[in-house]
Design a protein around this motif. Structure first.
Motif, PDB file in Angstrom:
ATOM      1  N   GLY A  57       0.835  -1.193   0.000  1.00  0.00           N
ATOM      2  CA  GLY A  57       0.000   0.000   0.000  1.00  0.00           C
ATOM      3  C   GLY A  57       0.866   1.238   0.000  1.00  0.00           C
ATOM      4  O   GLY A  57       1.858   1.322   0.736  1.00  0.00           O
ATOM      5  N   LEU A  58       0.504   2.202  -0.811  1.00  0.00           N
ATOM      6  CA  LEU A  58       1.263   3.447  -0.919  1.00  0.00           C
ATOM      7  C   LEU A  58       0.306   4.616  -0.820  1.00  0.00           C
ATOM      8  O   LEU A  58      -0.602   4.769  -1.647  1.00  0.00           O
ATOM      9  CB  LEU A  58       2.025   3.499  -2.245  1.00  0.00           C
ATOM     10  N   GLY A  59       0.484   5.439   0.212  1.00  0.00           N
ATOM     11  CA  GLY A  59      -0.315   6.638   0.371  1.00  0.00           C
ATOM     12  C   GLY A  59       0.461   7.864  -0.058  1.00  0.00           C
ATOM     13  O   GLY A  59       1.647   7.997   0.243  1.00  0.00           O
ATOM     14  N   LEU A  60      -0.200   8.781  -0.756  1.00  0.00           N
ATOM     15  CA  LEU A  60       0.433  10.014  -1.233  1.00  0.00           C
ATOM     16  C   LEU A  60      -0.383  11.206  -0.756  1.00  0.00           C
ATOM     17  O   LEU A  60      -1.617  11.205  -0.875  1.00  0.00           O
ATOM     18  CB  LEU A  60       0.507  10.031  -2.761  1.00  0.00           C
ATOM     19  N   VAL A  61       0.311  12.201  -0.218  1.00  0.00           N
ATOM     20  CA  VAL A  61      -0.339  13.422   0.252  1.00  0.00           C
ATOM     21  C   VAL A  61       0.206  14.595  -0.545  1.00  0.00           C
ATOM     22  O   VAL A  61       1.412  14.860  -0.522  1.00  0.00           O
ATOM     23  CB  VAL A  61      -0.071  13.669   1.755  1.00  0.00           C
ATOM     24  N   ASP A  62      -0.668  15.295  -1.260  1.00  0.00           N
ATOM     25  CA  ASP A  62      -0.237  16.479  -2.019  1.00  0.00           C
ATOM     26  C   ASP A  62      -1.475  17.172  -2.576  1.00  0.00           C
ATOM     27  O   ASP A  62      -2.306  16.517  -3.208  1.00  0.00           O
ATOM     28  CB  ASP A  62       0.697  16.084  -3.165  1.00  0.00           C
ATOM     29  N   ARG A  91      -1.469   8.544  -9.582  1.00  0.00           N
ATOM     30  CA  ARG A  91      -2.175   7.262  -9.472  1.00  0.00           C
ATOM     31  C   ARG A  91      -2.182   6.527 -10.814  1.00  0.00           C
ATOM     32  O   ARG A  91      -1.955   5.312 -10.865  1.00  0.00           O
ATOM     33  CB  ARG A  91      -3.603   7.503  -8.985  1.00  0.00           C
ATOM     34  N   ASP A  92      -2.398   7.260 -11.904  1.00  0.00           N
ATOM     35  CA  ASP A  92      -2.375   6.631 -13.221  1.00  0.00           C
ATOM     36  C   ASP A  92      -0.992   6.087 -13.554  1.00  0.00           C
ATOM     37  O   ASP A  92      -0.846   4.979 -14.072  1.00  0.00           O
ATOM     38  CB  ASP A  92      -2.805   7.641 -14.291  1.00  0.00           C
ATOM     39  N   VAL A 101      -0.114  -2.682  -6.694  1.00  0.00           N
ATOM     40  CA  VAL A 101       0.035  -1.762  -5.563  1.00  0.00           C
ATOM     41  C   VAL A 101      -1.281  -1.035  -5.313  1.00  0.00           C
ATOM     42  O   VAL A 101      -1.908  -0.510  -6.241  1.00  0.00           O
ATOM     43  CB  VAL A 101       1.156  -0.743  -5.826  1.00  0.00           C
ATOM     44  N   ASP A 102      -1.685  -0.990  -4.053  1.00  0.00           N
ATOM     45  CA  ASP A 102      -2.881  -0.239  -3.648  1.00  0.00           C
ATOM     46  C   ASP A 102      -2.462   1.204  -3.363  1.00  0.00           C
ATOM     47  O   ASP A 102      -1.853   1.484  -2.327  1.00  0.00           O
ATOM     48  CB  ASP A 102      -3.503  -0.878  -2.405  1.00  0.00           C
ATOM     49  N   VAL A 103      -2.779   2.111  -4.273  1.00  0.00           N
ATOM     50  CA  VAL A 103      -2.404   3.522  -4.134  1.00  0.00           C
ATOM     51  C   VAL A 103      -3.568   4.300  -3.549  1.00  0.00           C
ATOM     52  O   VAL A 103      -4.663   4.316  -4.117  1.00  0.00           O
ATOM     53  CB  VAL A 103      -1.983   4.131  -5.489  1.00  0.00           C
ATOM     54  N   GLN A 104      -3.342   4.921  -2.400  1.00  0.00           N
ATOM     55  CA  GLN A 104      -4.341   5.759  -1.751  1.00  0.00           C
ATOM     56  C   GLN A 104      -3.894   7.210  -1.836  1.00  0.00           C
ATOM     57  O   GLN A 104      -2.755   7.527  -1.484  1.00  0.00           O
ATOM     58  CB  GLN A 104      -4.515   5.356  -0.287  1.00  0.00           C
TER      59      GLN A 104
END
Length: 381
Positions: A57-62, A91-92, A101-104
């Protein structure tokens, strides 16, 4: 630990061939979740390499959108992404790199109000930001949630990487930097510049540290700061020690919940962080210029900024030199001051008024507003 599908076993074959990593390490990667704060220069290689490596899992904040100035170093994005929200484009791109990969995505600022909620579901926090309030916030949240904080910073040709994790026996970021520098002392990447490949180097090292923490392979930079000087290609490692009096991770912590990080770093929490000074818009400036008004246009940016874009007739005196060069300014005509976006020029106006200059005005929005509203052919940066 989750099992790997046949497709994943093929994808990660080069990892599985490493005796120290192998199937167990890849399963640990598959079961881990990493939060990356920032999807810019550092966040791009961090996200790309963690996704390629098989993070679960990968979380991105921006909260930002892709701009032309990003493309010099933010390799997550391309020309087709200009104007898109960064996290939509990210995400794309990451789904194309690795669909397993689960991208949040968290398309918002990382603030004291939401940081604990966002970070709670992740195992490792990676700081890919470029401002001090968020660095202190991400550090504090990581300490309170007992999660490793993989720190990175870049400017011009130099970068730094460290792992802060008091629960693993190391120091936290506050142990290294108890107090932030005065506002304006350390330039941002936008003001000071950054070599395009540098965030690729530092971000990749941050991704590597996260992988080591997750898999248990190797020795993370726990209690150590790696400094990278790319001009001399010199890598130095400095030892960091935990401060028993640290207000967050010390023996008697005094900060146990999020604070006003903007205020702590000397940045006003008001809608504008610049002094209240006489100002005019770029449209008013254009009207004066069109009417032939006799004024002195002062540019307080740095020389490299003026080489990118300039307003004809402006005289360059960088803000840091203004005190010693104020004698070069006229006292018998109106002085109009601009910078990139209005912050430095407002400080310059305040400084000049303290020195007795009465007819001095700030150009709101600076040369960015001039480029967007008056002269679209002018380069932005």
């Amino acid at each position: 630990m989750p099992d790997l599908s046949p497709a994943e076993l093929s994808r990660y074959a080069r990892h599985l061939a490493i005796p120290e990593f192998g199937l167990e390490g890849q399963r640990k990667m598959r079961g881990a979740r990493v939060l990356c704060i920032g999807a810019g220069g550092l966040g791009s290689p961090i996200a790309l390499y963690l996704a390629a490596a098989g993070i679960g899992g990968l979380g991105l904040v921006d909260p930002d959108v892709v701009e032309i100035t990003n493309l010099q170093r933010q390799v997550l994005f391309g020309q087709k992404d200009l104007g898109r929200k960064k996290l939509d484009a990210a995400r794309d791109r990451l789904a194309d790199v690795n669909p397993h990969v689960d991208v949040q995505v968290h398309p918002e600022l990382f603030t004291a109000a939401n940081a604990m909620r966002i970070a709670a579901d992740y195992d490792v926090i990676i700081d890919g930001t470029d401002n001090f309030p968020t660095r202190y916030l991400s550090n504090d949240v990581a300490v309170w949630l007992r999660k490793p904080n993989v720190y990175g910073s870049i400017l011009r040709f130099d970068g730094q990487v460290a792992v802060f994790a008091p629960h693993l026996g190391g120091p936290c970021y506050r142990c290294m930097c108890p107090q932030p520098p005065p506002p304006g002392l350390v330039p941002s990447c936008a003001e000071g510049g950054v070599l395009g490949v540098l965030p690729g180097i530092i971000g990749s090292l941050q991704a590597l540290e996260a992988i080591k923490l997750i898999t248990g392979v190797g020795q993370p930079l726990l209690g150590r700061l790696l400094h990278v000087d790319t001009l001399s290609m010199r890598f130095r490692t400095l030892t960091l020690r935990r401060d028993p009096d640290c207000p967050v991770c010390g023996e008697r912590p005094s900060i146990t919940q999020p604070i006003d990080y903007q205020g702590f770093c000397g940045i006003s929490s008001a809608p504008t962080s610049v002094p209240s000074v006489p100002s005019m818009t770029v449209h008013e400036l254009k009207q004066l210029r069109d009417a032939g008004d006799d004024h002195f246009l002062l540019d307080v940016r740095e020389p490299h900024e003026q080489s990118i874009s300039r307003i004809a007739g402006a005289v360059l005196i960088p803000l840091g030199q203004l005190g010693e060069r104020s004698a070069e300014l006229p006292r018998d005509k109106r002085i109009l001051v601009h910078c990139k976006s209005g912050g430095r020029s407002a400080r310059a106006v305040s400084q000049l008024r303290e020195q007795g200059f009465e007819n001095v005005w700030n150009i709101s929005g600076g040369i960015i507003a001039w480029a967007r509203e008056i002269d679209p052919s002018m380069a932005e940066y």
